[in-house]
Design an enzyme around this catalytic site. Structure first.
Site, PDB file in Angstrom:
ATOM      1  N   HIS A   1      -5.611  -3.191  -2.129  1.00 49.57           N
ATOM      2  CA  HIS A   1      -5.322  -2.183  -3.165  1.00 49.57           C
ATOM      3  C   HIS A   1      -5.321  -2.783  -4.569  1.00 49.57           C
ATOM      4  CE1 HIS A   1      -4.439   1.394  -0.773  1.00 49.57           C
ATOM      5  NE2 HIS A   1      -4.031   0.546   0.148  1.00 49.57           N
TER       6      HIS A   1
ATOM      7  N   SER B   1       0.793  -1.234   0.000  1.00 49.36           N
ATOM      8  CA  SER B   1       0.000   0.000   0.000  1.00 49.36           C
ATOM      9  C   SER B   1       0.820   1.276   0.000  1.00 49.36           C
ATOM     10  CB  SER B   1      -0.959  -0.009   1.188  1.00 49.36           C
ATOM     11  OG  SER B   1      -0.251  -0.191   2.392  1.00 49.36           O
TER      12      SER B   1
ATOM     13  N   LYS C   1     -12.026   0.980  -0.203  1.00 56.15           N
ATOM     14  CA  LYS C   1     -11.139   1.669  -1.150  1.00 56.15           C
ATOM     15  C   LYS C   1     -11.848   1.804  -2.499  1.00 56.15           C
ATOM     16  CE  LYS C   1      -7.149  -0.057   1.399  1.00 56.15           C
ATOM     17  NZ  LYS C   1      -7.128   0.962   2.431  1.00 56.15           N
TER      18      LYS C   1
HETATM   19  N1  PMP Z   1      -4.960  -4.207   4.118  1.00 57.84           N
HETATM   20  C1  PMP Z   1      -4.263  -3.318   3.397  1.00 57.84           C
HETATM   21  C2  PMP Z   1      -3.149  -3.812   2.534  1.00 57.84           C
HETATM   22  C3  PMP Z   1      -4.576  -1.963   3.455  1.00 57.84           C
HETATM   23  O1  PMP Z   1      -3.892  -1.052   2.750  1.00 57.84           O
HETATM   24  C4  PMP Z   1      -5.642  -1.541   4.287  1.00 57.84           C
HETATM   25  C5  PMP Z   1      -6.051  -0.085   4.374  1.00 57.84           C
HETATM   26  N2  PMP Z   1      -5.105   0.776   4.886  1.00 57.84           N
HETATM   27  C6  PMP Z   1      -6.321  -2.499   5.019  1.00 57.84           C
HETATM   28  C7  PMP Z   1      -5.974  -3.824   4.903  1.00 57.84           C
HETATM   29  C8  PMP Z   1      -7.446  -2.114   5.932  1.00 57.84           C
HETATM   30  O2  PMP Z   1      -8.604  -1.860   5.224  1.00 57.84           O
HETATM   31  P1  PMP Z   1      -9.807  -1.095   5.924  1.00 57.84           P
HETATM   32  O3  PMP Z   1      -9.546   0.366   5.756  1.00 57.84           O
HETATM   33  O4  PMP Z   1     -11.014  -1.582   5.209  1.00 57.84           O
HETATM   34  O5  PMP Z   1      -9.804  -1.513   7.349  1.00 57.84           O
END
Ligand code: PMP
Length: 393
Positions: A210, A182, A241
């Site tokens: 992502h 990310s 997202k």
């Molecule tokens: N996994 C990854 C790789 C992420 O980038 C994110 C978001 N920052 C999450 C999980 C968490 O997702 P959420 O915002 O739905 O809790």
């Protein structure tokens, strides 16, 4: 009386090191442009890749769901029952991901915490890429399994760790990787990971937060991108997202999903998504199934922006996706860069430790399908201006 000055001191320390995050207050919905402090600024921060966060079809679906189902789920699904709307979302997500079944949780973060400790215990081994997302790291911490952290995207190191896990007598081996990392936008070497998993009889879990709405046909994600359907055991998704809403889910075989409905603690002890969130996420999935137009626009925008930034002389790392890290390394410089951009009408947040390793501060630019060519040119002009002012280019 507890001495709260220790927290105040710690906050001062963070500010001095350029590691304090100032959270902006938005006065408008998520979109290509935002209003902050009464000022219109170009938004380069959101994970709203496809513009669904303020999309009419999603909003109408949410409103209708509130009218039909109300605003709350009542209690956890195992106790209060589950809306047929919830089940429709899970079924539609399974069709979209081309898997047997899915189970949704309250967020992507929670999805990782739900699955990892539910399927591993002290007899097992977890093998995790060193740059995996915090929610994976915390999920691993919740498990009693043996832990092996392998070097970022280094499948040779992963194989070494698989051998070590075997030597230590691990019963079940679970390999976990982010699909798209990310903060850097690079991809996991998933085909090689899957081959190793097959060779060493391990399970593979990929966090596709992502990748969804971004990679593969119609944004089906990294498994589709690499043509690995049926060879990855667990996919983690987020609905916050590209889907533009809120929530997370786990996708895989029927038996796994049914098992999680009995064992995953965030499923058993925390209430599900509201009808509005559920209906909006369902609508996002339907739009993605119908058309790949937004996904294509996202890629056109991202390629254009990244190429032009490189031509200007910016270091944009190893990104292979619309995530564009503008590497500045020094946390104070990065914070200063972000402030200067804001004065120029660009909202692009600086990201430092602990979100990225120390000495790897950056502005992470998130391009979306809703940016116009004029928006991107405006951003490029301002990056050039600030880059020259701060001697970055
Ligand atoms: N996994 C990854 C790789 C992420 O980038 C994110 C978001 N920052 C999450 C999980 C968490 O997702 P959420 O915002 O739905 O809790």
């Amino acid at each position: 009386m507890f001495d709260y000055s220790i927290f105040a001191q710690e906050l001062e320390n963070l500010k001095e090191q350029g590691l304090y995050t100032y959270i902006r207050t938005l006065e408008s919905p998520q979109g290509a442009w935002l209003v902050i402090n009464g000022k219109k600024v170009l938004n380069l921060c959101s994970n709203n890749y496809l513009g669904f966060a303020n999309e009419e079809r999603l909003k109408n679906a949410a409103i209708k769901a509130i009218e039909k189902w109300g605003v709350g789920p009542g209690a956890v699904r195992t106790i209060a029952g589950t809306f047929s709307l919830h089940e429709e979302l899970e079924k539609t997500l399974a069709e979209f991901k081309k898997v047997e079944a899915t189970i949704f949780l309250q967020s992507g973060f929670v999805a990782n915490q739900a699955v990892i400790p539910a399927i591993t215990n002290e007899k097992d081994a977890i093998l995790s890429d060193e740059l995996n997302h915090a929610s994976i790291i915390d999920g691993v911490r919740l498990s009693k399994a043996m832990r092996f952290v392998w070097k970022h995207r280094d499948v040779k190191d992963l194989e070494k760790k698989l051998k070590e896990a075997n030597e230590q007598g691990a019963r079940r081996k679970l390999i976990i990787t982010d699909g798209v990392f990310s903060m850097d936008g690079d991809l996991a070497p998933l085909p090689e990971i899957v081959e190793l998993a097959e060779k060493y009889d391990a399970m593979v879990m990929v966090d596709d937060a992502h990748g969804e709405g971004v990679l593969g046909s119609h944004g089906r994600g990294i498994v589709d991108h690499f043509g690995l359907h049926g060879r990855v055991d667990i996919e983690i998704g987020t609905l916050s997202k590209a889907f533009g809403v809120l929530g997370g889910y786990i996708a895989g075989k029927k038996e796994l999903i049914e098992y999680l409905k009995q064992k995953a603690r965030p499923f058993l002890f925390s209430s599900p998504l509201s009808p509005a969130d559920t209906a909006a996420a369902l609508e996002a999935t339907k739009i993605l199934q119908e058309s790949d137009e937004r996904v294509n626009r996202l890629w056109e925008n991202a390629k254009y922006f990244k190429n032009e930034m490189r031509k200007l002389g910016f270091d944009t790392g190893e990104s292979e996706t619309p995530i564009t890290p503008v590497m500045l390394y020094d946390a104070k410089l990065s914070t200063q860069f972000s402030k200067e951009l804001f004065n120029e009408g660009i909202f692009a947040q600086s990201i430092g430790y602990p979100t990225v390793p120390k000495g790897k501060a950056r502005i992470r630019v998130m391009i979306s399908a809703t940016h116009s060519k004029e928006d991107l040119d405006f951003a490029l002009e301002k990056f050039e201006k600030v880059g020259k002012k701060l001697n970055v280019i």
